[in-house]
Structure formats: structure tokens, C-alpha cells
Design a protein around this motif. Structure first.
Motif, PDB file in Angstrom:
ATOM      1  N   PRO A  15       0.899  -1.262   0.235  1.00 13.67           N
ATOM      2  CA  PRO A  15       0.111  -0.052  -0.038  1.00 13.67           C
ATOM      3  C   PRO A  15       1.025   1.287   0.010  1.00 13.67           C
ATOM      4  N   PRO A  16       0.248   2.259  -0.624  1.00 13.58           N
ATOM      5  CA  PRO A  16       1.254   3.589  -0.908  1.00 13.58           C
ATOM      6  C   PRO A  16       1.674   4.210   0.736  1.00 13.58           C
ATOM      7  N   GLY A  17       0.903   3.803   1.629  1.00 14.74           N
ATOM      8  CA  GLY A  17       1.575   4.487   2.960  1.00 14.74           C
ATOM      9  C   GLY A  17       2.373   3.673   3.651  1.00 14.74           C
ATOM     10  N   LEU A  18       2.759   2.489   2.982  1.00 13.71           N
ATOM     11  CA  LEU A  18       4.215   1.900   3.512  1.00 13.71           C
ATOM     12  C   LEU A  18       5.088   1.891   2.335  1.00 13.71           C
ATOM     13  N   ARG A  19       5.274   2.691   1.342  1.00 14.39           N
ATOM     14  CA  ARG A  19       5.825   2.633   0.124  1.00 14.39           C
ATOM     15  C   ARG A  19       6.824   3.704   0.376  1.00 14.39           C
ATOM     16  N   PRO A  20       8.177   3.591   0.361  1.00  8.03           N
ATOM     17  CA  PRO A  20       9.013   4.641   0.215  1.00  8.03           C
ATOM     18  C   PRO A  20       9.379   5.206  -1.231  1.00  8.03           C
ATOM     19  N   PRO A  21       9.808   6.397  -1.403  1.00 12.87           N
ATOM     20  CA  PRO A  21       9.896   6.636  -2.668  1.00 12.87           C
ATOM     21  C   PRO A  21      11.004   5.890  -3.706  1.00 12.87           C
ATOM     22  N   HIS A  22      10.848   5.656  -4.880  1.00 14.68           N
ATOM     23  CA  HIS A  22      11.649   4.942  -5.815  1.00 14.68           C
ATOM     24  C   HIS A  22      11.551   5.560  -7.180  1.00 14.68           C
ATOM     25  N   PRO A  23      12.671   5.201  -7.893  1.00 19.15           N
ATOM     26  CA  PRO A  23      12.697   5.928  -9.173  1.00 19.15           C
ATOM     27  C   PRO A  23      11.823   4.892 -10.254  1.00 19.15           C
ATOM     28  N   VAL A  24      11.466   3.797 -10.085  1.00 18.90           N
ATOM     29  CA  VAL A  24      10.848   2.707 -10.806  1.00 18.90           C
ATOM     30  C   VAL A  24       9.471   3.048 -10.959  1.00 18.90           C
ATOM     31  N   ARG A  25       8.836   3.125 -11.937  1.00 18.21           N
ATOM     32  CA  ARG A  25       7.380   3.346 -11.986  1.00 18.21           C
ATOM     33  C   ARG A  25       6.586   2.017 -11.677  1.00 18.21           C
ATOM     34  N   ARG A  26       5.497   2.304 -10.626  1.00 20.53           N
ATOM     35  CA  ARG A  26       4.857   1.199 -10.119  1.00 20.53           C
ATOM     36  C   ARG A  26       3.453   0.936 -10.658  1.00 20.53           C
ATOM     37  N   ALA A  27       3.005  -0.222 -10.837  1.00 24.60           N
ATOM     38  CA  ALA A  27       1.771  -0.618 -11.185  1.00 24.60           C
ATOM     39  C   ALA A  27       0.902  -0.936  -9.956  1.00 24.60           C
ATOM     40  N   ASP A  28       0.163  -0.334  -9.369  1.00 25.80           N
ATOM     41  CA  ASP A  28      -0.505  -0.872  -7.899  1.00 25.80           C
ATOM     42  C   ASP A  28      -1.076  -2.334  -8.550  1.00 25.80           C
ATOM     43  N   MET A  29      -1.192  -3.231  -7.249  1.00 27.12           N
ATOM     44  CA  MET A  29      -1.862  -4.430  -7.279  1.00 27.12           C
ATOM     45  C   MET A  29      -2.336  -4.758  -5.824  1.00 27.12           C
ATOM     46  N   ARG A  30      -3.553  -5.130  -5.766  1.00 28.07           N
ATOM     47  CA  ARG A  30      -4.058  -5.371  -4.407  1.00 28.07           C
ATOM     48  C   ARG A  30      -3.670  -6.375  -3.523  1.00 28.07           C
ATOM     49  N   TYR A  31      -2.868  -6.327  -2.562  1.00 27.46           N
ATOM     50  CA  TYR A  31      -2.319  -7.122  -1.950  1.00 27.46           C
ATOM     51  C   TYR A  31      -3.342  -8.457  -1.511  1.00 27.46           C
ATOM     52  N   VAL A  32      -3.015  -9.705  -2.206  1.00 25.60           N
ATOM     53  CA  VAL A  32      -3.830 -10.597  -1.655  1.00 25.60           C
ATOM     54  C   VAL A  32      -2.887 -11.827  -0.922  1.00 25.60           C
ATOM     55  N   PRO A  33      -3.128 -12.091   0.197  1.00 25.89           N
ATOM     56  CA  PRO A  33      -2.092 -12.823   0.733  1.00 25.89           C
ATOM     57  C   PRO A  33      -2.253 -14.280   0.723  1.00 25.89           C
ATOM     58  N   GLY A  63       9.597  -9.152   9.400  1.00 22.31           N
ATOM     59  CA  GLY A  63       9.466  -9.521   8.014  1.00 22.31           C
ATOM     60  C   GLY A  63       8.264  -8.857   7.213  1.00 22.31           C
ATOM     61  N   VAL A  64       8.817  -8.432   5.913  1.00 25.95           N
ATOM     62  CA  VAL A  64       7.717  -7.697   5.139  1.00 25.95           C
ATOM     63  C   VAL A  64       6.302  -8.433   4.987  1.00 25.95           C
ATOM     64  N   GLY A  65       6.519  -9.881   4.894  1.00 23.70           N
ATOM     65  CA  GLY A  65       5.255 -10.538   4.646  1.00 23.70           C
ATOM     66  C   GLY A  65       4.230 -10.679   6.112  1.00 23.70           C
ATOM     67  N   SER A  66       5.169 -10.737   7.174  1.00 24.69           N
ATOM     68  CA  SER A  66       4.277 -10.903   8.383  1.00 24.69           C
ATOM     69  C   SER A  66       3.879  -9.308   8.693  1.00 24.69           C
ATOM     70  N   GLY A  67       4.678  -8.418   8.328  1.00 25.05           N
ATOM     71  CA  GLY A  67       3.946  -7.122   8.643  1.00 25.05           C
ATOM     72  C   GLY A  67       2.764  -6.718   7.746  1.00 25.05           C
ATOM     73  N   LEU A  68       2.925  -7.122   6.460  1.00 23.82           N
ATOM     74  CA  LEU A  68       1.548  -6.779   5.597  1.00 23.82           C
ATOM     75  C   LEU A  68       0.498  -7.870   5.937  1.00 23.82           C
TER      76      LEU A  68
END
Length: 412
Positions: free
Chosen positions: A184-202, A296-301
Motif C-alpha cells: 500500500p502507498p502508505g508503507l511505500r518509500p519513494p523509488h525511481p521505478v514506476r509502479r503498477a499498483d496491485m491489491r495485496y492478496v495474501p 518481515g515484510v510478509g508478516s507485517g503486511l
């Protein structure tokens, strides 16, 4: 359309499963190329795995020492926007070293199967090489964080990256990249690569629901999950202190471990602490009130998807980076790694009590979950992949706007 997915390590495979299945359900042919140790998770998900590389060689490259020890976690007043540059550079070089052990097998299979598109874990640079050899589009897929192998301009070309392509007689992929990003954007730091958002499905594997998760809990005490993720040993040094502090707090505790560590952990645990082994954390957290984990990123999300407050106990510098992002978002708290022999129990007691009693943490986690819910479902990203194949290039969908930051009186 034939889509070749390329994974990295065991902790990365779950991230690509939802999109791979979405492509299958849309009627496309899918193959998932992974190291031998990752074959079982892919096949358990009902997908076709293609083993690539020699596990001993890949493991040796992955085991390189990078100075990932803890100690970079700053004070609460200091924020972090991006991963430490030196650490990020070392991690990327490590990813390239692993890719070097996989490219021969991957390119050989790609030449045989002739995919129309390669979707590669952003840590799996071998996928970019296969796409370049076949002259098909390459689309990255993050593993929850903005880190991976990419080259946005000639000035950024790494010699190690270029060498991956040279032995196949093709030019390295240089130019604007695109990464499918379920963070989600609220946990995403700035980065030069363009992003295509996709809903996180665990996706955390199959399970049979046990009796104790098929009815309402009799206890009114909060249930707190403690886990080290797929690398459960990450919390072994402080696990007993953490469990003791949670019991003192009056919480019920469930410890989620790997099957390989279950027997030893069970011998050391108090009788009133429940132990689950190789059980999907996504299913377990639906019944919990908070999560304590290794960073861990997975545990956190997964905690975010259940709107749970979380306490992170990062054990290395990369986990500290993720801990910064969670803490800055207001959805949880983090404690710096304790020196060997010190007592972490008191700090954990205070931090978890704070998480359970102050509603701001849960409110902010819920706001992040709302961001996830507004992101396009994996099926929509399959349409994006189809367009990539038709156009021969990538166009990033309109990004989802981050939720507005909390006002000062709403902070946890």
C-alpha cells in the motif's frame, strides 16, 4: 498468452502466487521458474514449477555476508525514506550473484517454451536476461518492498548486471522499468521505478482449520501471535523473554513456527502457550489481537490485512528498514535489537500494552487496509500484462492515491 514467472527465494514465492493464478484463471498458460528449494511451495499452490539452477551454487551466492547486522534503527523522532544506500547496493549485488547461477537453465527453458512475457520477482534478475534473449516484455513484481535489480539509464549500468546478458550475446535491459507493487502507498518509500499498483492478496499456503479456530474463543484475554516468519530462528534469542512478557501482560500467546523447529520449541514453551507449525499466518491472524514478529515484510503486511497493531523486533538492518516504515505509518511500533544477554522483556511488555490499549495503532492499520482494498485486483493486472504483450512495452496504470495522513490528535 504464455507467461513465465520467475521467483527468487522461499520468502518471495508467496508474493507471485496470486498474479500467477489470476493469469491461469484468465485462460493463459503459466510456468513458475524457481530454485529447487522453492519447487514445493509452487506445486502446493497448484501451479507448474520449473526448477532452475543448482541449489548449492545458488545457496552459496545467497549466503554472502553483507554486514546485515542490527544497529541502524534510529530514534523515534527520525524517519527513514529509503533503504541505506550502501546496504541497498550490497543486496542488489547479492541478487545479481544469485541470478548468475540461474540464467543458463532459465534461458534454456525460455528458448524452448517461448513465453510471450516474463514476470520476474524484482530480486530475480535472471528473468530480465531471459526476456532480453527472447525479445519479450519484462515486468517486475515486488516482494512488498521497493528493492530489486533495475537499470533506468546508461549511467546506472552495473558491470555485474551487464555481464549477466553478455554471455548470451544480448544487450542488457536499460530504460524505464515497471514493477507490479502490492505494497500500500502508505508503507511505500519513494523509488525511481514506476509502479503498477496491485491489491495485496495474501498467500501463505494450504491448511486444515483446527477445532480451536472453528468457534469463538472462550478466553476474554487478548490473543497475541509471535512469529519469526519462514525464518523463525530470527527470534530464537529473545523468544522466551517475549513470551514471558506477554503472559505477564495477561495475554494468551500463540507461537507460529516452521515444522522443522516445532519439536524443539514445544519442549521449551510453557504449557499454556499454543504452538502451531507450518500454519498459514494469514488464517491465524484472523483470530488474533496483535502480532509480534521479526520485522518481515510478509508478516507485517499480513497484520495490516487484518487491521492488527504490530510490534517489530528487527534482527538485521533490512528488517530495521521495514520497521521504520511500519512505525512511520503509525500502524505499529518497533524495538531496536537488544545486545546479547540483555533483557528485552520489559520493553516488549510496555510496547504490546501500548498497542493493545491505544486505538490509534489499529486505526492506522485499518487505514492501510483501506488503501489495499482500493488497489486493482490481480485480475486487473492480467489485463495490464496482456496490454504489455500487445504493445511490446509497458504503460503503468494510474496510481492509487495514498490515504491522507492522520492529524496530530489522531496519532497513536
Amino acid at each position: 498468452m504464455r507467461v513465465l514467472f520467475v521467483g527468487h527465494g522461499p520468502a518471495h514465492v508467496p508474493w507471485i502466487i496470486p498474479l500467477a493464478w489470476a493469469a491461469r484463471l484468465a485462460g493463459h498458460e503459466v510456468r513458475v521458474a524457481v530454485r529447487p528449494q522453492c519447487v514445493a511451495p509452487v506445486t502446493r499452490a497448484g501451479l507448474v514449477a520449473v526448477p532452475i539452477g543448482d541449489e548449492e551454487a545458488a545457496g552459496a551466492a545467497a549466503a554472502r555476508q553483507l554486514g546485515l547486522g542490527p544497529g541502524r534503527l534510529k530514534s523515534r523522532g527520525e524517519s527513514v525514506a529509503a533503504l541505506d544506500p550502501d546496504l541497498g547496493d550490497a543486496l542488489i549485488e547479492k541478487m545479481i550473484a544469485v541470478a548468475d547461477t540461474l540464467t543458463d537453465d532459465l534461458v534454456a527453458f525460455a528458448r524452448f517454451w517461448r513465453p510471450d512475457l516474463v514476470v520476474h520477482d524484482t530480486a530475480a534478475a535472471a528473468g530480465q536476461v531471459a526476456a532480453a534473449v527472447l525479445k519479450v516484455p519484462a515486468v517486475g513484481h515486488t516482494w512488498g518492498v521497493s528493492l530489486g535489480v533495475h537499470c533506468e539509464s546508461e549511467a546506472e549500468l552495473r558491470p555485474s548486471y551487464a555481464r549477466l546478458f553478455e554471455r548470451f550475446g544480448v544487450d542488457p535491459l536499460i530504460g524505464p522499468s515497471v514493477w507490479i507493487d502490492p505494497c500500500p502507498p502508505g508503507l511505500r518509500p519513494p523509488h525511481p521505478v514506476r509502479r503498477a499498483d496491485m491489491r495485496y492478496v495474501p498467500y501463505s499456503g494450504p491448511a486444515v482449520l483446527p477445532d480451536w479456530l472453528r468457534a469463538a474463543r472462550e478466553s476474554e484475554r487478548p490473543l497475541v501471535c509471535v512469529t519469526g516468519g519462514v525464518t523463525t530462528s530470527a527470534l530464537d534469542r529473545v523468544r522466551d523473554q517475549v513470551v514471558a512478557s506477554l503472559r505477564e501482560l495477561g495475554a494468551d500467546v500463540v507461537l507460529a513456527v516452521t515444522g522443522a523447529q516445532a519439536a524443539e520449541a514445544e519442549r521449551q514453551l510453557p504449557h499454556d502457550v499454543r504452538l502451531v507449525a507450518d500454519f498459514p499466518l494469514d488464517v491465524l491472524l484472523a483470530h488474533c489481537d496483535a502480532l509480534v514478529h521479526h520485522g518481515g515484510v510478509g508478516s507485517g503486511l499480513l497484520a495490516v490485512t487484518h487491521r492488527l497493531p504490530q510490534l517489530l523486533l528487527p534482527q538485521n538492518a533490512f528488517q530495521e528498514h521495514w520497521a521504520h516504515l511500519v512505525r512511520a505509518s503509525g500502524a505499529g511500533d518497533a524495538l531496536a535489537a537488544e545486545p546479547a544477554g540483555s533483557d528485552a522483556g520489559a520493553d516488549v511488555f510496555d510496547a504490546v500494552r501500548d498497542l493493545l490499549t491505544r486505538p490509534g495503532y489499529r486505526r492506522r492499520a485499518a487505514a492501510l487496509k483501506d488503501e489495499i482494498d482500493r488497489m486493482p485486483a490481480p485480475a486487473r493486472l492480467v489485463e495490464f500484462l496482456e496490454e504489455c504483450v500487445r504493445a511490446g512495452h509497458t504503460e503503468v496504470p494510474t496510481a492509487v492515491r495514498p490515504a491522507a495522513p492522520l492529524s496530530e490528535d489522531e496519532e497513536p
